[in-house]
Write an enzyme that holds these catalytic residues in place. Structure first.
Site, PDB file in Angstrom:
ATOM      1  N   TRP A 141       0.840  -1.215   0.000  1.00  0.00           N
ATOM      2  CA  TRP A 141       0.000   0.000   0.000  1.00  0.00           C
ATOM      3  C   TRP A 141       0.867   1.254   0.000  1.00  0.00           C
ATOM      4  CZ3 TRP A 141      -1.924   2.680   4.937  1.00  0.00           C
ATOM      5  CH2 TRP A 141      -1.037   2.483   5.998  1.00  0.00           C
ATOM      6  N   ASP A 142       2.148   1.102   0.281  1.00  0.00           N
ATOM      7  CA  ASP A 142       3.081   2.219   0.224  1.00  0.00           C
ATOM      8  C   ASP A 142       2.939   2.978  -1.101  1.00  0.00           C
ATOM      9  OD1 ASP A 142       3.880   0.120   1.950  1.00  0.00           O
ATOM     10  OD2 ASP A 142       5.950   0.781   1.996  1.00  0.00           O
ATOM     11  N   GLU A 151       0.627  -3.102  12.783  1.00  0.00           N
ATOM     12  CA  GLU A 151       0.688  -4.568  12.629  1.00  0.00           C
ATOM     13  C   GLU A 151       0.991  -5.305  13.932  1.00  0.00           C
ATOM     14  OE1 GLU A 151       3.643  -4.566   9.567  1.00  0.00           O
ATOM     15  OE2 GLU A 151       2.148  -4.592   7.964  1.00  0.00           O
ATOM     16  N   LYS A 175       2.767   0.192  16.504  1.00  0.00           N
ATOM     17  CA  LYS A 175       3.940   0.204  15.630  1.00  0.00           C
ATOM     18  C   LYS A 175       4.044   1.493  14.828  1.00  0.00           C
ATOM     19  CE  LYS A 175       5.958  -2.328  11.746  1.00  0.00           C
ATOM     20  NZ  LYS A 175       5.784  -3.410  10.781  1.00  0.00           N
ATOM     21  N   GLN A 176       2.924   1.909  14.253  1.00  0.00           N
ATOM     22  CA  GLN A 176       2.967   3.029  13.302  1.00  0.00           C
ATOM     23  C   GLN A 176       1.633   3.755  13.305  1.00  0.00           C
ATOM     24  OE1 GLN A 176       3.262  -0.307  10.343  1.00  0.00           O
ATOM     25  NE2 GLN A 176       2.522   1.282   8.946  1.00  0.00           N
TER      26      GLN A 176
HETATM   27  O1  IFM Z   1       3.585  -1.463   4.043  1.00  0.00           O
HETATM   28  C1  IFM Z   1       4.462  -1.471   5.112  1.00  0.00           C
HETATM   29  C2  IFM Z   1       3.707  -1.818   6.360  1.00  0.00           C
HETATM   30  O2  IFM Z   1       2.718  -0.867   6.645  1.00  0.00           O
HETATM   31  C3  IFM Z   1       4.641  -1.912   7.546  1.00  0.00           C
HETATM   32  N1  IFM Z   1       5.661  -2.866   7.296  1.00  0.00           N
HETATM   33  C4  IFM Z   1       6.457  -2.561   6.089  1.00  0.00           C
HETATM   34  C5  IFM Z   1       5.571  -2.452   4.883  1.00  0.00           C
HETATM   35  C6  IFM Z   1       6.408  -2.076   3.637  1.00  0.00           C
HETATM   36  O3  IFM Z   1       6.929  -0.785   3.759  1.00  0.00           O
END
Ligand code: IFM
Length: 721
Positions: free
Chosen positions: A321-322, A463, A574-575
């Site tokens: 999705w990046d 995640e 995580k994010q």
């Molecule tokens: O798409 C990301 C994900 O959100 C977090 N882990 C790494 C992936 C690739 O950058």
């Protein structure tokens, strides 16, 4: 300070993995890692090809590294002159971001090696190197220049049945193991010195060998031209590679370099953000824009960009999705044809997404979490290896990160909203949106007659918390996807027959009626004091600090998520997750809501993904937290200058360049600091300039025209270019 130059003194083999990324040269077709010419596989050299994948035995599928036609190694009195063996008195590596030129200078007692090389932005299959050696001592030189097949692979080998051809041009031809894709590398040289010449070939490759006596004060120059083709490009890749080399040699190194540099100048004219007031930041922004621009698929019209660009095989060379969330914005605003290519990749891989949905018993399009050629899913059910037991850990990214389809629909709708162009929707984009919406209808499992529809057993962007119910991010992106499907009817109101035909082709009549039902019934989030729960039950998890969670680690490489991960039972994430949604759909939230959620979630975020800081920075701009926005901007923009970011997830290497951060840096500067917004080709700005910046200036593509935005603390101006 030269804000276009990354330079490093000294050579430490321990940094080879990271420096190979930082000093990467690439042109969208391939990436050449930033290691010295003579490097063997221990220093991770690689010519990584875009869109060519292979599987070896039962290991992970990953992109293929081609034979390296720029290999050069010099021996003096029988002793190899290598940067890594500790013998150099000095070593400098540099990368000129403006023109995509890698250079190195290594000083040995007997001689100094200096070279500069590039992966041509003007000719997608070409790489070239100018290698110079100046002697201080009298002695015997042996120089080998050829095609190295001593490749670094994470899950290889991938290339078999090598066949070498010699003559004026050397060729190494081989095929991939799984699909028998032919790969050919060719090389020819131009030497400005006389020497006794021979050819050596063995399992490490094919090399031209030059031998001669050298004297102090003598400088020898070798210009190397190499090319790579595969059978995905042409029927006879060896012939095409040879032709490309010969033509480059006939044109000469300087002309090839000039064409390459001019191509980069054109890219900068379309995309450069000039940042004044802080040189470190200006360098970091140039680095970010360089790294994203150099992996853009300019040679194709239907390709996307892997999450680690072309810096190697990490993350299986897959499209995440990046692409839609972090790469798409810079391109849609500066080089829309590239943004269109990213979306065409999704349109053309719709069948892969349909197959994945069917595999899980759903209808519609469930896009691959880690998408490879044809939309095949590269993500496995065991994507992490535990550092303690060395056993694969069951991860749920593949099956539960269902927001991926909505993310793609979001980008397709953004394309239309930003550019006003409907052709992409007509040419398959509308179908993708409808099929993604249909996937969510079927994921709702016939519960549409209940008042509230929960989406259970999912993973949001964070995640570390797996298999949750009502991930706010996921639910809202699903709602947005359903709305986008409904909006198509309005967008094509003047073409009702075409739209009706599309619905008929997709057998969509019943599903159409359900879109608004599901949209209105998706469960609302739990809330506390204006803070939205990331998922149901989130506030019941242990509320401790990031440091507390970190202190529980028993191994620095330990994976924080999964069943035994230190973060899963806590509120540490995580994010960016809720905040990512607020950045993506800003009009749905008030400033107060953003401020309350930012204040709650930021201290609880590890920023363990390179996708995180950008989203916090964008929302920090909105609520006036400009010092924090600046800090997060620097964290985002400097990642590939400093070689930062996580390198390990359990025992899996995840290093490489970070295109998502690279795109994120553009987003923070343009969308955050300048407040750029375009709707149907109409531009507006709403500056929020941190005190560190005195001026920000950048071009934007609007329809067929281009504008320049100029922002300072005195105001903003938009002018036609
Ligand atoms: O798409 C990301 C994900 O959100 C977090 N882990 C790494 C992936 C690739 O950058």
């Amino acid at each position: 300070m030269n804000t276009w130059l990354l330079q490093k003194e000294g050579f430490d083999p321990k940094d080879a993995a990271s420096d190979g990324n930082r000093f990467l040269c690439a042109n969208g077709y391939m990436g050449l890692r930033g290691v010295p010419e003579e490097a063997g596989s221990a220093l991770f050299p690689a010519v990584t090809l875009a869109g060519v994948y292979d599987q070896y035995q039962d290991k992970w599928r990953e992109p293929v590294n081609a034979p390296n036609g720029l290999f050069v190694r010099t021996y003096f009195n029988g002793q190899a002159m290598t940067a890594e063996d500790g013998s150099p008195r000095a070593h400098t590596t540099a990368l000129d971001y403006r023109h995509g030129i890698y250079s190195r200078k290594t000083d040995f007692a007997a001689a100094c090696i200096a070279s500069r090389r590039f992966v041509s932005m003007a000719s997608p299959h070409l790489l070239a190197d100018e290698y110079q050696i100046s002697f201080r001592q009298d002695g015997e030189m042996t120089l080998e220049a050829g095609i190295s097949c001593d490749l670094w692979d994470i899950n290889g080998p991938h290339l078999f049945d090598y066949h070498f051809q010699t003559g004026e041009t050397l060729t190494a031809s081989c095929v991939t193991g799984q699909k028998k894709i032919a790969v050919a590398a060719a090389q020819c040289v131009q030497a400005d010195f006389d020497a006794e010449e021979s050819v050596r070939q063995d399992e490490t490759g094919v090399f031209r060998v030059f031998r001669r006596r050298v004297r102090p004060g003598e400088t020898l120059t070798l210009r190397v031209f190499a090319a790579v083709y595969t059978s995905l490009d042409t029927v006879d890749p060896a012939d095409a590679a040879r032709d490309c080399c010969r033509q480059a040699k006939a044109a000469g190194f300087s002309d090839c370099l000039r064409a390459h540099a001019e191509s980069w100048e054109k890219i900068w004219a379309l995309s450069e953000i000039t940042l004044e007031g802080d040189e470190e930041a200006a360098l970091a922004l140039h680095a970010s824009q360089y790294h994203l621009n150099c992996v853009a698929p300019r040679h194709a019209r239907n390709m996307s960009i892997p999450a680690r660009g072309l810096s190697g095989q990490t993350y299986k060379g897959a499209i995440f999705w990046d692409s839609e969330m972090f790469f798409f914005p810079m391109f849609v605003y500066t080089q829309p044809e590239i943004a269109r290519s990213l979306l065409r990749y999704r349109i053309e891989t719709l069948d892969g997404a349909r197959r994945k949905a069917a595999e899980y018993g759903y209808r519609g399009a469930f896009y691959a979490w880690e998408s490879q050629e044809g939309g095949e899913e590269g993500c496995t059910n065991f994507n992490v290896v535990d550092v303690f037991t060395h056993r694969p850990v069951r991860t749920y990214f593949r099956d539960k990160q269902i927001h991926i389809s909505a993310d793609i629909a979001y980008a397709l709708r953004s394309w239309y909203e930003i550019t006003g162009d409907r052709t992409l929707l007509r040419e398959g984009g509308a179908k993708v949106i409808l099929e993604c919406a249909r996937f969510y209808l079927s994921r709702a499992n016939g519960r549409l007659d209940s008042e509230r529809v929960d989406f259970a057993d999912v993973i949001g962007p964070d995640e570390y918390h797996e298999r949750v119910t009502n991930s706010f991010f996921t639910n809202e992106m699903i709602r947005h996807c359903l709305e986008s499907a409904l909006l198509l009817k309005e967008i094509f109101a003047d073409q009702p027959a075409w739209f009706a035909e599309l619905l008929k082709e997709l057998d969509y009549e019943k599903d159409w009626a359900l879109l608004s039902v599901l949209r209105d019934r998706i469960s609302p989030p739990q809330e506390r004091n204006g803070v939205i729960a990331q998922f149901d039950g989130y506030f019941g998890l242990e509320d401790c600090s990031l440091d507390t969670v970190r202190s529980r680690l028993r191994d620095p490489r330990e994976y924080w998520g999964g069943d035994h991960g230190v973060a899963g039972v806590t509120q540490i994430i995580k994010q960016a997750d809720v905040i990512a949604l607020m950045a993506l759909l800003p009009e749905r939230f008030t400033d107060q809501q953003v401020a309350a959620n930012w204040g709650y979630y930021e201290p609880r975020t590890e920023h363990g993904s390179s996708l995180s800081a950008c989203m916090y920075a964008l929302t920090a701009c909105r609520i006036g937290r400009l010092d924090e926005a600046w800090e997060l901007f620097m964290k985002t923009a400097q990642i590939d200058v400093l070689g930062g970011g996580k390198q390990w997830a359990g025992e899996i290497y995840i290093g490489g360049t970070h295109p998502a951060s690279n795109g994120g840096a553009w987003m923070i500067a343009a969308l955050g600091f300048a407040g750029l917004r375009m709707r149907a080709g109409k531009l507006s700005v709403n500056p929020r300039l941190p005190r560190q910046i005195t001026r920000l200036s950048f071009p934007v593509a609007t329809g067929g025209k281009r504008c320049r935005i100029d922002i300072s603390h005195d105001g903003a101006a938009i002018s036609q270019l």
